[in-house]
Design a protein around this motif. Structure first.
Motif, mmCIF file in Angstrom:
data_model
loop_
_atom_site.group_PDB
_atom_site.id
_atom_site.type_symbol
_atom_site.label_atom_id
_atom_site.label_comp_id
_atom_site.label_asym_id
_atom_site.label_seq_id
_atom_site.Cartn_x
_atom_site.Cartn_y
_atom_site.Cartn_z
ATOM 1 N N ILE A 107 2.321 -10.898 -5.606
ATOM 2 C CA ILE A 107 1.622 -9.725 -5.080
ATOM 3 C C ILE A 107 2.638 -8.707 -4.591
ATOM 4 O O ILE A 107 3.440 -8.997 -3.707
ATOM 5 C CB ILE A 107 0.695 -10.107 -3.902
ATOM 6 N N LEU A 108 2.612 -7.513 -5.204
ATOM 7 C CA LEU A 108 3.434 -6.417 -4.700
ATOM 8 C C LEU A 108 2.563 -5.548 -3.806
ATOM 9 O O LEU A 108 1.527 -5.039 -4.244
ATOM 10 C CB LEU A 108 3.986 -5.559 -5.845
ATOM 11 N N GLY A 109 3.003 -5.358 -2.584
ATOM 12 C CA GLY A 109 2.357 -4.395 -1.700
ATOM 13 C C GLY A 109 3.092 -3.074 -1.836
ATOM 14 O O GLY A 109 4.292 -2.997 -1.613
ATOM 15 N N LEU A 110 2.348 -2.041 -2.241
ATOM 16 C CA LEU A 110 2.946 -0.722 -2.426
ATOM 17 C C LEU A 110 2.556 0.118 -1.215
ATOM 18 O O LEU A 110 1.392 0.479 -1.049
ATOM 19 C CB LEU A 110 2.401 -0.120 -3.727
ATOM 20 N N LEU A 111 3.542 0.364 -0.366
ATOM 21 C CA LEU A 111 3.274 1.022 0.909
ATOM 22 C C LEU A 111 3.791 2.440 0.899
ATOM 23 O O LEU A 111 4.799 2.742 0.258
ATOM 24 C CB LEU A 111 3.996 0.277 2.040
ATOM 25 N N GLY A 112 3.130 3.295 1.658
ATOM 26 C CA GLY A 112 3.635 4.653 1.803
ATOM 27 C C GLY A 112 2.542 5.560 2.318
ATOM 28 O O GLY A 112 1.366 5.279 2.118
ATOM 29 N N PRO A 113 2.932 6.655 2.956
ATOM 30 C CA PRO A 113 1.935 7.575 3.505
ATOM 31 C C PRO A 113 1.178 8.302 2.394
ATOM 32 O O PRO A 113 1.597 8.264 1.232
ATOM 33 C CB PRO A 113 2.787 8.560 4.318
ATOM 34 N N ASN A 114 0.105 8.959 2.727
ATOM 35 C CA ASN A 114 -0.620 9.772 1.748
ATOM 36 C C ASN A 114 0.335 10.773 1.113
ATOM 37 O O ASN A 114 1.149 11.380 1.792
ATOM 38 C CB ASN A 114 -1.766 10.537 2.430
ATOM 39 N N GLY A 115 0.236 10.900 -0.198
ATOM 40 C CA GLY A 115 1.076 11.851 -0.905
ATOM 41 C C GLY A 115 2.401 11.279 -1.366
ATOM 42 O O GLY A 115 3.195 11.964 -2.000
ATOM 43 N N ALA A 116 2.653 9.994 -1.088
ATOM 44 C CA ALA A 116 3.936 9.376 -1.433
ATOM 45 C C ALA A 116 4.134 9.238 -2.938
ATOM 46 O O ALA A 116 5.266 9.133 -3.418
ATOM 47 C CB ALA A 116 4.048 8.001 -0.771
ATOM 48 N N THR A 174 4.165 -10.954 -1.904
ATOM 49 C CA THR A 174 5.400 -11.601 -2.322
ATOM 50 C C THR A 174 6.558 -10.634 -2.123
ATOM 51 O O THR A 174 7.650 -11.019 -1.721
ATOM 52 C CB THR A 174 5.342 -11.952 -3.829
ATOM 53 N N SER A 175 6.298 -9.373 -2.451
ATOM 54 C CA SER A 175 7.309 -8.356 -2.199
ATOM 55 C C SER A 175 6.623 -7.061 -1.781
ATOM 56 O O SER A 175 5.421 -6.878 -2.005
ATOM 57 C CB SER A 175 8.207 -8.126 -3.423
ATOM 58 N N LEU A 176 7.410 -6.214 -1.138
ATOM 59 C CA LEU A 176 6.899 -4.922 -0.678
ATOM 60 C C LEU A 176 7.768 -3.823 -1.258
ATOM 61 O O LEU A 176 8.987 -3.964 -1.344
ATOM 62 C CB LEU A 176 6.979 -4.825 0.857
ATOM 63 N N ALA A 177 7.116 -2.740 -1.673
ATOM 64 C CA ALA A 177 7.851 -1.541 -2.053
ATOM 65 C C ALA A 177 7.357 -0.419 -1.158
ATOM 66 O O ALA A 177 6.153 -0.260 -0.968
ATOM 67 C CB ALA A 177 7.618 -1.198 -3.516
ATOM 68 N N VAL A 178 8.286 0.310 -0.597
ATOM 69 C CA VAL A 178 7.923 1.419 0.269
ATOM 70 C C VAL A 178 8.264 2.715 -0.440
ATOM 71 O O VAL A 178 9.389 2.890 -0.925
ATOM 72 C CB VAL A 178 8.681 1.351 1.620
ATOM 73 N N THR A 190 -1.493 0.551 -0.303
ATOM 74 C CA THR A 190 -2.163 0.759 0.979
ATOM 75 C C THR A 190 -1.238 1.567 1.883
ATOM 76 O O THR A 190 -0.029 1.595 1.668
ATOM 77 C CB THR A 190 -2.531 -0.587 1.651
ATOM 78 N N HIS A 191 -1.827 2.251 2.851
ATOM 79 C CA HIS A 191 -0.944 2.834 3.859
ATOM 80 C C HIS A 191 -1.064 2.063 5.170
ATOM 81 O O HIS A 191 -0.560 2.483 6.203
ATOM 82 C CB HIS A 191 -1.180 4.340 4.023
#
Ligand code: ADP
Ligand code: ADP
Length: 224
Positions: free
Chosen positions: A31-40, A201-205, A190-191
């Motif tokens: 599972i990759l969590g793709l994180l970042g603020p709106n507009g990222a 499993t991993s996170l990308a910011v 998600t933000h």
């Protein structure tokens, strides 16, 4: 086999806005969590991975095949839940999924079984014959996941699935995603960090079209 490589991907909207600038990611099962603020740039990247738009520069390969040149190989193995997924309120969950299974080209007999399997996977067997118009936000999102699972995808892309859910629905959704990982690659944007930190499993910011970090959740927390 599920290996996704994003290499130097850039994307500019027709109005000139640069939404992605040289994004790299190498992903396998998990599972990759793709994180970042709106507009990222999360949705833009996910649309590219879902072959709905083409990278302006760079490339994306799925098990070694360039998805812009040969999108069908990925499409056959893709489940996608866009952020703006809508349901037909007058249909029951089962009718709606049967309709989508037909659109996706599942053979009729297989479709009937698969619709029931997918309803069970997301915990909606009991509600299968109720009209979608009466479903809560969390239940609708589970219908969204069920439709993304119809073809038993190796790559599951889910864009901001917890927006508008209450805390209980959110927790339930986290468990569901964890259950679905297995031999798949799940990419979930998600933000809200707590949506994903325990199951990823991993996170990308991402921020302003760039990937700032990619690694294990513990590494990110250590840097923070
Ligand atoms: P996120 O999903 O992380 O919120 P998006 O990928 O939706 O980010 O958007 C990235 C950037 O691209 C934002 O600045 C957004 O305003 C812009 N953008 C998104 N869609 C369009 C579009 N159709 N035309 C122009 N700019 C867009
Ligand atoms: P996201 O959470 O993906 O960033 P947005 O609310 O930014 O969603 O965008 C919603 C819709 O509006 C998307 O279809 C997106 O492509 C479009 N959009 C976003 N920003 C712009 C923009 N600056 N110009 C034109 N369309 C945009």
């Amino acid at each position: 086999h599920c290996e996704l490589r994003v290499e130097g991907v850039g994307y500019r909207y027709p109005n000139g806005h640069e939404a992605l600038a040289g994004v790299d990611l190498a992903l396998g099962p998990g599972i990759l969590g793709l994180l970042g603020p709106n507009g990222a740039g999360k949705s833009t990247l996910m649309r590219i991975l879902a072959t709905l738009s083409r990278p302006g520069s760079g490339r994306v390969t799925w098990n070694g095949t360039d998805i812009a040149r040969q999108p069908d190989a990925l499409r056959a193995e893709l489940g996608y839940l866009p952020q703006d997924f809508g349901v037909y309120p007058a249909l029951s969950a089962r009718e709606f999924l049967a309709y989508l299974a037909a659109v996706k080209g599942l053979p009729l007999k297989r479709a009937r079984d698969r619709v029931d399997e997918c309803l069970a996977l997301v915990g909606l067997s009991e509600a299968a014959d109720r009209r979608l118009g009466g479903f809560s936000g969390g239940m609708r999102q589970r219908v969204g996941i069920a439709q993304a699972l119809l073809n038993d995808p190796r790559l599951l892309i889910v864009d901001e699935p917890t927006v508008g859910l209450d805390p209980e629905e959110r927790l339930r959704f986290r468990h569901l995603i964890t259950d679905l990982a297995g031999q798949r690659l799940v990419i979930l944007s998600t933000h809200i960090v707590s949506d994903i930190e325990a199951s990823a499993t991993s996170l990308a910011v991402m921020a302003r079209g760039k990937r700032l970090f990619h690694g294990e959740p513990e590494q990110l927390m250590a840097q923070a």
